[in-house]
Structure formats: C-alpha cells, structure tokens
Write a protein that holds these residues in place. Structure first.
Motif, PDB file in Angstrom:
ATOM      1  N   ALA A  41      53.772  34.101 -17.761  1.00  0.00           N
ATOM      2  CA  ALA A  41      53.196  33.767 -16.458  1.00  0.00           C
ATOM      3  C   ALA A  41      52.121  34.809 -16.211  1.00  0.00           C
ATOM      4  CB  ALA A  41      54.264  33.816 -15.371  1.00  0.00           C
ATOM      5  N   GLY A  42      50.882  34.437 -16.419  1.00  0.00           N
ATOM      6  CA  GLY A  42      49.815  35.428 -16.393  1.00  0.00           C
ATOM      7  C   GLY A  42      50.022  36.406 -17.530  1.00  0.00           C
ATOM      8  N   GLU A  43      50.085  37.693 -17.207  1.00  0.00           N
ATOM      9  CA  GLU A  43      50.305  38.730 -18.225  1.00  0.00           C
ATOM     10  C   GLU A  43      51.784  39.029 -18.426  1.00  0.00           C
ATOM     11  OE1 GLU A  43      47.804  40.228 -20.060  1.00  0.00           O
ATOM     12  OE2 GLU A  43      46.664  38.594 -19.135  1.00  0.00           O
ATOM     13  N   ARG A  44      52.644  38.404 -17.673  1.00  0.00           N
ATOM     14  CA  ARG A  44      54.068  38.731 -17.686  1.00  0.00           C
ATOM     15  C   ARG A  44      54.845  37.805 -18.613  1.00  0.00           C
ATOM     16  NH1 ARG A  44      57.634  37.973 -12.273  1.00  0.00           N
ATOM     17  NH2 ARG A  44      59.704  38.305 -13.160  1.00  0.00           N
ATOM     18  N   LEU A  45      55.637  38.387 -19.516  1.00  0.00           N
ATOM     19  CA  LEU A  45      56.502  37.607 -20.388  1.00  0.00           C
ATOM     20  C   LEU A  45      57.771  37.250 -19.609  1.00  0.00           C
ATOM     21  CD1 LEU A  45      57.137  38.035 -24.107  1.00  0.00           C
ATOM     22  CD2 LEU A  45      59.109  37.814 -22.593  1.00  0.00           C
ATOM     23  N   VAL A  46      58.082  35.950 -19.522  1.00  0.00           N
ATOM     24  CA  VAL A  46      59.219  35.511 -18.718  1.00  0.00           C
ATOM     25  C   VAL A  46      60.249  34.729 -19.522  1.00  0.00           C
ATOM     26  CG1 VAL A  46      57.942  35.543 -16.545  1.00  0.00           C
ATOM     27  CG2 VAL A  46      57.969  33.449 -17.927  1.00  0.00           C
ATOM     28  N   GLY A  47      60.004  34.528 -20.806  1.00  0.00           N
ATOM     29  CA  GLY A  47      60.979  33.823 -21.636  1.00  0.00           C
ATOM     30  C   GLY A  47      60.700  34.020 -23.105  1.00  0.00           C
ATOM     31  N   THR A  48      61.746  33.906 -23.913  1.00  0.00           N
ATOM     32  CA  THR A  48      61.607  34.069 -25.355  1.00  0.00           C
ATOM     33  C   THR A  48      62.660  33.242 -26.083  1.00  0.00           C
ATOM     34  OG1 THR A  48      61.713  35.655 -27.212  1.00  0.00           O
ATOM     35  CG2 THR A  48      63.064  36.148 -25.296  1.00  0.00           C
ATOM     36  N   VAL A  49      62.294  32.703 -27.233  1.00  0.00           N
ATOM     37  CA  VAL A  49      63.243  32.082 -28.150  1.00  0.00           C
ATOM     38  C   VAL A  49      62.698  32.249 -29.558  1.00  0.00           C
ATOM     39  CG1 VAL A  49      62.263  29.730 -28.100  1.00  0.00           C
ATOM     40  CG2 VAL A  49      64.700  30.063 -28.611  1.00  0.00           C
ATOM     41  N   ARG A  50      63.602  32.468 -30.497  1.00  0.00           N
ATOM     42  CA  ARG A  50      63.211  32.604 -31.903  1.00  0.00           C
ATOM     43  C   ARG A  50      64.215  31.850 -32.771  1.00  0.00           C
ATOM     44  NH1 ARG A  50      62.384  38.825 -33.065  1.00  0.00           N
ATOM     45  NH2 ARG A  50      60.211  38.533 -33.597  1.00  0.00           N
ATOM     46  N   LEU A  51      63.731  31.332 -33.888  1.00  0.00           N
ATOM     47  CA  LEU A  51      64.580  30.668 -34.872  1.00  0.00           C
ATOM     48  C   LEU A  51      64.431  31.378 -36.209  1.00  0.00           C
ATOM     49  CD1 LEU A  51      63.490  28.297 -32.784  1.00  0.00           C
ATOM     50  CD2 LEU A  51      64.989  26.926 -34.216  1.00  0.00           C
ATOM     51  N   TRP A  52      65.513  31.371 -36.987  1.00  0.00           N
ATOM     52  CA  TRP A  52      65.601  32.176 -38.205  1.00  0.00           C
ATOM     53  C   TRP A  52      66.083  31.312 -39.364  1.00  0.00           C
ATOM     54  CZ3 TRP A  52      64.400  37.313 -37.039  1.00  0.00           C
ATOM     55  CH2 TRP A  52      64.391  37.596 -35.660  1.00  0.00           C
ATOM     56  N   ASN A  53      65.545  31.553 -40.549  1.00  0.00           N
ATOM     57  CA  ASN A  53      65.976  30.828 -41.743  1.00  0.00           C
ATOM     58  C   ASN A  53      67.343  31.322 -42.196  1.00  0.00           C
ATOM     59  OD1 ASN A  53      62.673  31.186 -42.279  1.00  0.00           O
ATOM     60  ND2 ASN A  53      63.506  29.145 -42.573  1.00  0.00           N
ATOM     61  N   VAL A  54      68.246  30.353 -42.404  1.00  0.00           N
ATOM     62  CA  VAL A  54      69.578  30.649 -42.924  1.00  0.00           C
ATOM     63  C   VAL A  54      69.947  29.578 -43.936  1.00  0.00           C
ATOM     64  CG1 VAL A  54      70.379  31.842 -40.831  1.00  0.00           C
ATOM     65  CG2 VAL A  54      70.744  29.360 -41.058  1.00  0.00           C
ATOM     66  N   THR A  55      71.063  29.814 -44.624  1.00  0.00           N
ATOM     67  CA  THR A  55      71.630  28.768 -45.459  1.00  0.00           C
ATOM     68  C   THR A  55      73.072  28.554 -45.035  1.00  0.00           C
ATOM     69  OG1 THR A  55      71.991  28.007 -47.731  1.00  0.00           O
ATOM     70  CG2 THR A  55      72.356  30.337 -47.318  1.00  0.00           C
ATOM     71  N   LEU A  56      73.493  27.305 -45.040  1.00  0.00           N
ATOM     72  CA  LEU A  56      74.860  26.938 -44.691  1.00  0.00           C
ATOM     73  C   LEU A  56      75.607  26.724 -45.991  1.00  0.00           C
ATOM     74  CD1 LEU A  56      74.031  24.289 -41.922  1.00  0.00           C
ATOM     75  CD2 LEU A  56      74.145  26.791 -41.718  1.00  0.00           C
TER      76      LEU A  56
ATOM     77  N   VAL B 182      57.185  32.435 -26.912  1.00  0.00           N
ATOM     78  CA  VAL B 182      57.337  33.128 -25.637  1.00  0.00           C
ATOM     79  C   VAL B 182      56.825  32.236 -24.520  1.00  0.00           C
ATOM     80  CG1 VAL B 182      57.182  35.455 -26.603  1.00  0.00           C
ATOM     81  CG2 VAL B 182      55.094  34.281 -25.867  1.00  0.00           C
ATOM     82  N   ALA B 183      57.344  32.485 -23.331  1.00  0.00           N
ATOM     83  CA  ALA B 183      56.822  31.872 -22.111  1.00  0.00           C
ATOM     84  C   ALA B 183      56.215  32.999 -21.294  1.00  0.00           C
ATOM     85  CB  ALA B 183      57.933  31.188 -21.332  1.00  0.00           C
TER      86      ALA B 183
ATOM     87  N   GLY C 149      63.797  27.842 -19.807  1.00  0.00           N
ATOM     88  CA  GLY C 149      64.640  27.757 -20.996  1.00  0.00           C
ATOM     89  C   GLY C 149      64.541  26.396 -21.652  1.00  0.00           C
ATOM     90  N   GLY C 150      64.537  25.342 -20.849  1.00  0.00           N
ATOM     91  CA  GLY C 150      64.399  23.995 -21.390  1.00  0.00           C
ATOM     92  C   GLY C 150      63.071  23.778 -22.076  1.00  0.00           C
ATOM     93  N   LEU C 151      62.006  24.298 -21.474  1.00  0.00           N
ATOM     94  CA  LEU C 151      60.685  24.187 -22.106  1.00  0.00           C
ATOM     95  C   LEU C 151      60.672  24.861 -23.471  1.00  0.00           C
ATOM     96  CD1 LEU C 151      58.084  24.953 -19.278  1.00  0.00           C
ATOM     97  CD2 LEU C 151      58.353  22.829 -20.552  1.00  0.00           C
ATOM     98  N   LEU C 152      61.222  26.077 -23.532  1.00  0.00           N
ATOM     99  CA  LEU C 152      61.257  26.806 -24.795  1.00  0.00           C
ATOM    100  C   LEU C 152      62.097  26.071 -25.834  1.00  0.00           C
ATOM    101  CD1 LEU C 152      61.629  30.425 -23.385  1.00  0.00           C
ATOM    102  CD2 LEU C 152      59.745  29.637 -24.843  1.00  0.00           C
ATOM    103  N   MET C 153      63.247  25.560 -25.414  1.00  0.00           N
ATOM    104  CA  MET C 153      64.117  24.841 -26.343  1.00  0.00           C
ATOM    105  C   MET C 153      63.444  23.589 -26.890  1.00  0.00           C
ATOM    106  SD  MET C 153      67.020  26.281 -26.992  1.00  0.00           S
ATOM    107  CE  MET C 153      67.923  24.862 -27.628  1.00  0.00           C
ATOM    108  N   ARG C 154      62.850  22.790 -26.011  1.00  0.00           N
ATOM    109  CA  ARG C 154      62.221  21.543 -26.479  1.00  0.00           C
ATOM    110  C   ARG C 154      61.054  21.822 -27.420  1.00  0.00           C
ATOM    111  NH1 ARG C 154      64.050  20.073 -21.381  1.00  0.00           N
ATOM    112  NH2 ARG C 154      62.192  20.835 -20.319  1.00  0.00           N
TER     113      ARG C 154
ATOM    114  N   ILE D 127      53.040  29.362 -19.505  1.00  0.00           N
ATOM    115  CA  ILE D 127      52.460  28.944 -20.778  1.00  0.00           C
ATOM    116  C   ILE D 127      53.443  29.293 -21.887  1.00  0.00           C
ATOM    117  CG2 ILE D 127      50.567  29.224 -22.412  1.00  0.00           C
ATOM    118  CD1 ILE D 127      48.787  29.961 -20.038  1.00  0.00           C
ATOM    119  N   VAL D 128      53.818  28.306 -22.698  1.00  0.00           N
ATOM    120  CA  VAL D 128      54.665  28.524 -23.869  1.00  0.00           C
ATOM    121  C   VAL D 128      53.757  28.554 -25.089  1.00  0.00           C
ATOM    122  CG1 VAL D 128      56.505  27.576 -25.309  1.00  0.00           C
ATOM    123  CG2 VAL D 128      56.667  27.426 -22.816  1.00  0.00           C
ATOM    124  N   SER D 129      53.838  29.642 -25.851  1.00  0.00           N
ATOM    125  CA  SER D 129      52.938  29.806 -26.997  1.00  0.00           C
ATOM    126  C   SER D 129      53.605  30.667 -28.062  1.00  0.00           C
ATOM    127  CB  SER D 129      51.628  30.449 -26.539  1.00  0.00           C
ATOM    128  OG  SER D 129      51.874  31.725 -25.969  1.00  0.00           O
ATOM    129  N   ASP D 130      52.890  30.856 -29.165  1.00  0.00           N
ATOM    130  CA  ASP D 130      53.390  31.704 -30.248  1.00  0.00           C
ATOM    131  C   ASP D 130      53.538  33.146 -29.789  1.00  0.00           C
ATOM    132  OD1 ASP D 130      53.450  29.810 -32.487  1.00  0.00           O
ATOM    133  OD2 ASP D 130      51.273  29.769 -32.259  1.00  0.00           O
TER     134      ASP D 130
END
Length: 198
Positions: free
Chosen positions: A67-82, A64-65, A106-111, A19-22
């Motif tokens: 599996a049951g109670e286990r965290l198996v993936g993470t991705v975060r995005l951050w505000n920046v200025t170019l 986060v991704a 990883g692909g699920l989290l990225m998409r 499950i991919v969620s907040d």
C-alpha cells in the motif's frame, strides 16, 4: 502482473489501493518484520521451516502486497517433492498486516499465487494451516494421509490442493525440499531469517 484493490472507508487505511506484485530485495526487511508480527519469535521452529531454510522460493512465486511504500502482505511458495519423485509446492507463510487483516489481502495473495503456480505448470500445492480458512481456495486434508513432514504436524492442518486433477492420487512418503539453495552471501545478509549452516 499487479492487482489493485480499493481500501476506501477502511480505518486505518494505509493507502487508497493495494498492489500485489513480485517480491523484490527492498521487501526483505519489511517482510521479515511482518512475519515476526504475525507469527512471533518461534516461527523458525515450525516444521515447515525445515523445508524452506537455506532455499529460494519457487520462480515467480514470492509475492507481496503493498500500500504505497508500505508492505502489508506476503506469501511465498517453495519447491518440494512428495515422496521420492512427485514434485509439488509448499505454500507459506502467508501473512497480512494486522491493522487491515479484514480487507481481503490474504485472499488476493492466495488467488494470485495459485493462478501463477498453475500457469507455471505445477501440479499440486500443500501447506500446513487452518482448514477453515484455506478450504475456500480448494485445500483439503484428503489425499494427504500417507504423506508426512520432517517434524511434527497436526494432521488436520496438513492440506493439499490439486492444480491438475489426480495430482495427489496415491501420494506417499516424506515431503522434502528440492528448490534452489540460497547463495551463502544472501543467507548471511538476511541474518537470523535464514539459518544457513556453516
């Protein structure tokens, strides 16, 4: 929004679905353990960390991704200025539990992260990473030549993705953090994971 993916037949499979969620507060400790596993103790020395430390991730863009109670993936995005006035997002770190790295998490989290960024009205995403992996999501070193990070970065790993066509045209200058600062109590609670200056 949650995304379900079957892991039937994989060994070792932590559960029947991912499950991919907040990200929630209960995910902080297992997330940090996963990042330690994936990147080692020197992960806080990376140049990208200069843009994350003491900041909160962009709204709705810490995922986060599980599996049951286990965290198996993470991705975060951050505000920046170019440069001085071009808002964007910095993606990272992306990490997946090494025991199920080939399951497509990883692909699920990225998409999901990219789609949410687009829905939130962001125009571009940058990252430092392996082009061979990230090009499948549309990332490229093109249009990144006149941008620089607050520390050393291999130019071939400095990648960008336009969520809006032309969003990186003419991008020039230093990438700087612009996200909300983390409350001091929260930084202290997270300990070494967030190097908040006194």
């Amino acid at each position: 929004m949650t995304v379900h993916v079957s892991l039937q037949g994989l060994a070792p499979a932590p559960a029947s679905a991912i499950i991919v969620s907040d990200e929630r507060p209960c995910h902080v400790e297992p997330r940090e353990a996963l990042l330690d596993q994936a990147f080692g103790a020197d992960r806080f020395e990376k140049t990208s960390e200069r843009l994350r430390e003491g900041r909160l991730p962009a709204d709705r863009l810490a995922l986060v991704a599980t599996a049951g109670e286990r965290l198996v993936g993470t991705v975060r995005l951050w505000n920046v200025t170019l440069g001085p006035d071009r808002p964007a997002l910095l993606l990272g770190p992306l990490a997946v539990d090494g025991t199920i790295r080939s399951a497509g998490i990883g692909g699920l989290l990225m998409r999901e992260a990219i789609e949410r960024a687009r829905e939130e009205g962001h125009r571009a995403v940058i990252l430092v990473g392996d082009e061979a992996y990230y090009r499948r999501f549309g990332f490229s070193p093109e249009k990144m030549e006149r941008l620089w990070m607050p520390g050393p970065v291999e130019r071939s790993r400095f990648l960008g993705l336009e969520l809006v066509p032309g969003a990186l045209d003419g991008a020039l200058g230093l990438v700087s953090p612009t996200g909300r600062e983390m409350p001091r109590w929260q930084g202290l609670e997270l300990g070494r994971a967030w190097r908040i200056a006194a």
